[in-house]
Design a protein around this motif. Structure first.
Motif, PDB file in Angstrom:
ATOM      1  N   LYS A 141      13.927 -23.771  52.153  1.00  0.00           N
ATOM      2  CA  LYS A 141      13.735 -24.263  53.509  1.00  0.00           C
ATOM      3  C   LYS A 141      12.300 -24.746  53.706  1.00  0.00           C
ATOM      4  N   VAL A 142      12.163 -25.727  54.601  1.00  0.00           N
ATOM      5  CA  VAL A 142      10.836 -26.236  54.907  1.00  0.00           C
ATOM      6  C   VAL A 142      10.605 -26.254  56.411  1.00  0.00           C
ATOM      7  N   ALA A 143       9.355 -26.000  56.792  1.00  0.00           N
ATOM      8  CA  ALA A 143       8.964 -25.954  58.204  1.00  0.00           C
ATOM      9  C   ALA A 143       8.849 -27.373  58.747  1.00  0.00           C
ATOM     10  N   PRO A 144       8.937 -27.545  60.076  1.00  0.00           N
ATOM     11  CA  PRO A 144       9.092 -26.498  61.096  1.00  0.00           C
ATOM     12  C   PRO A 144      10.530 -26.299  61.516  1.00  0.00           C
ATOM     13  N   TYR A 145      11.452 -26.813  60.743  1.00  0.00           N
ATOM     14  CA  TYR A 145      12.809 -26.960  61.251  1.00  0.00           C
ATOM     15  C   TYR A 145      13.597 -25.661  61.346  1.00  0.00           C
TER      16      TYR A 145
END
Length: 467
Positions: free
Chosen positions: A169-173
């Motif tokens: 997972k990657v920010a900011p989602y």
């Protein structure tokens, strides 16, 4: 002398603005399943369509078809696209003279903003090993597709991957502090893109996201990819109004909102001028308004009806047509037609899908005669006015009217009757039935553009197709 004239002609053409190829079609990933389960499709005159893929090409002018691919699909209900399944359908697409868009899911099941799981065979691997697995899998798959005559023309490296890929997972989602995951995520995407460049260097690489109207999210995400050195060509967007909102600024303002698709795409043109944009998924319900996770009710603009579906498609094409950075529209699941054959239907068995999406272009109710195409109004004079009552016909209005010819001055410097064409992003000159590349070398007839490929296929339909 001929080569000198052609070289001069090529130079003249390359100095001017050239209209890029445009792509219109749909995701037909379930078509073989419907064919397997005897789901007859009916045209506007209620006659059975022999081959829906060819019908889309010949009748509607579609030139691009998208197919999803899973690593090891086992659950059914739309998740059936193995490598062999995709190879066979991809070969049919190429044989029809159309462009093949391959959609890697990099999973055993559906992948989207809320589902980013890795395939079972890759789970437990560290980030480096995961990237290696993804790259090797991409390379093997593309090599096999090339071997069987199903070379993709456009490749999606992942499906709606703005939130993550293969469990990373990657920010900011995800509303968590996961910025530390960006290097691993970038390496995953790079591994896929690099494999595409190696095996299919002419293919266009698409990075697909699912927040088409959110300008801040789009810039943050695609800028991260650019900064990370990801090599891609196209920003691919999903657009479903009930999830993503309004098409135009006028619609958004009238309904108390600001974000809209057209404004977001115009912003992308400014922020990423070297990237083209395609709507790789779009659809609208013709019955039974969706109830899960709906963020917008756009029924005051387009009713949940056959007429409303048609008006949505027409509005989408008309709104995107003037945008110079948009070169593709793909409708999602146009072949949807209920559950399959009426024998299993009457026995209560779901042969193709267990739940209707109600967004395809044919009715869902199974009868012995087949599924009727969605069309508004009367069928009178449909051959001349099909685009006025039927959504798939209207979509071809996104395509250029015809192959662009040369000016009189350009013809004088070259040869009478010469035409320029853009094929797979490359400039070619056609003189009679000969084709020359940008260096003046003769090319085989098979690289002629879509218009000529279709003419050739129709004239030689009983011969082995060379495309």
């Amino acid at each position: 002398m001929k080569k000198i004239l052609l070289s001069s002609l090529v130079c003249v053409l390359m100095l001017g603005h050239v209209q890029a190829e445009r792509y219109v079609g749909g995701d037909i990933s379930m078509l073989p399943m419907y064919e397997q389960h005897n789901s007859p499709y009916l045209d506007l005159s209620n006659k059975a369509i022999d081959d829906l893929l060819v019908w889309f090409v010949d009748e509607c002018g579609w030139n691009t078809f998208r197919v999803r691919l899973f690593v090891n699909p086992t659950e059914g209900n739309g998740v059936v696209q193995t490598t062999e399944y995709v190879a066979q359908l991809g070969k049919r697409i190429k044989d029809a003279g159309a462009y093949f868009m391959l959609d890697f899911h990099y999973s055993d099941t559906w992948v989207d903003a809320t589902h980013i799981q890795a395939p079972a065979a890759w789970k437990g691997a560290n980030a480096e090993a995961m990237a290696d697995s993804l790259g090797q899998y991409t390379k093997r798959t593309l090599e096999y597709l090339k071997q069987v005559g199903a070379t993709p023309d456009l490749v999606q490296v992942g499906n709606e991957i703005m939130y993550g890929l293969c469990g990373i997972k990657v920010a900011p989602y995800d509303n968590a502090n996961t910025n530390a995951n960006w290097p691993a995520y970038i390496n995953l995407v790079k591994a896929g893109c690099d494999a595409v460049r190696e095996v299919c260097p002419q293919a266009q690489i698409i990075i697909h996201s699912d927040r088409p109207t959110n300008r801040s999210y789009n810039f943050y995400y695609y800028n991260k990819l650019v900064q990370g050195g990801v090599d891609f060509d196209v920003i691919g967007l999903s657009y479903y109004p009930f999830w993503h909102g309004y098409l135009t600024a006028e619609q958004a303002t009238a309904n108390g909102h600001k974000d809209n698709l057209v404004s977001a795409i115009n912003t992308l043109a400014t922020q990423f001028p070297d990237k083209r944009v395609q709507i790789v998924e779009a659809a609208y319900n013709f019955q039974y308004w969706p109830s899960q996770g709906i963020n917008y009710n756009t029924q005051n603009i387009w009713a949940c009806s056959v007429a409303g579906q048609y008006k949505f498609v027409r509005a989408l094409v008309d709104a995107l047509n003037p945008l110079p950075n948009v070169d593709g529209i793909s409708y999602w699941f146009p072949e949807e037609a209920g559950n399959g054959d009426d024998t299993n239907w009457s026995a209560g068995g779901a042969t193709v899908i267990s739940t209707w999406q109600n967004r395809g272009f044919w009715d869902e109710d199974q009868t012995s005669s087949g599924h009727k195409i969605n069309a508004t109004g009367e069928y009178l004079s449909y051959l001349n006015n099909a685009d006025k009552i039927c959504a798939p016909y209207y979509m071809k209005k996104f395509l250029p009217a015809s192959t662009e010819g040369l000016t009189e001055q350009e013809v004088e410097r070259g040869e009478q009757g010469a035409k320029k064409m853009i094929i797979d992003g490359q400039l070619y000159i056609q003189v009679g039935e000969s084709v020359y590349n940008a260096e003046g070398r003769a090319e085989p007839y098979r690289i002629l553009n879509f218009e000529f490929r279709q003419k050739y296929r129709k004239q030689n339909k009983n011969r082995e197709n060379i495309f």
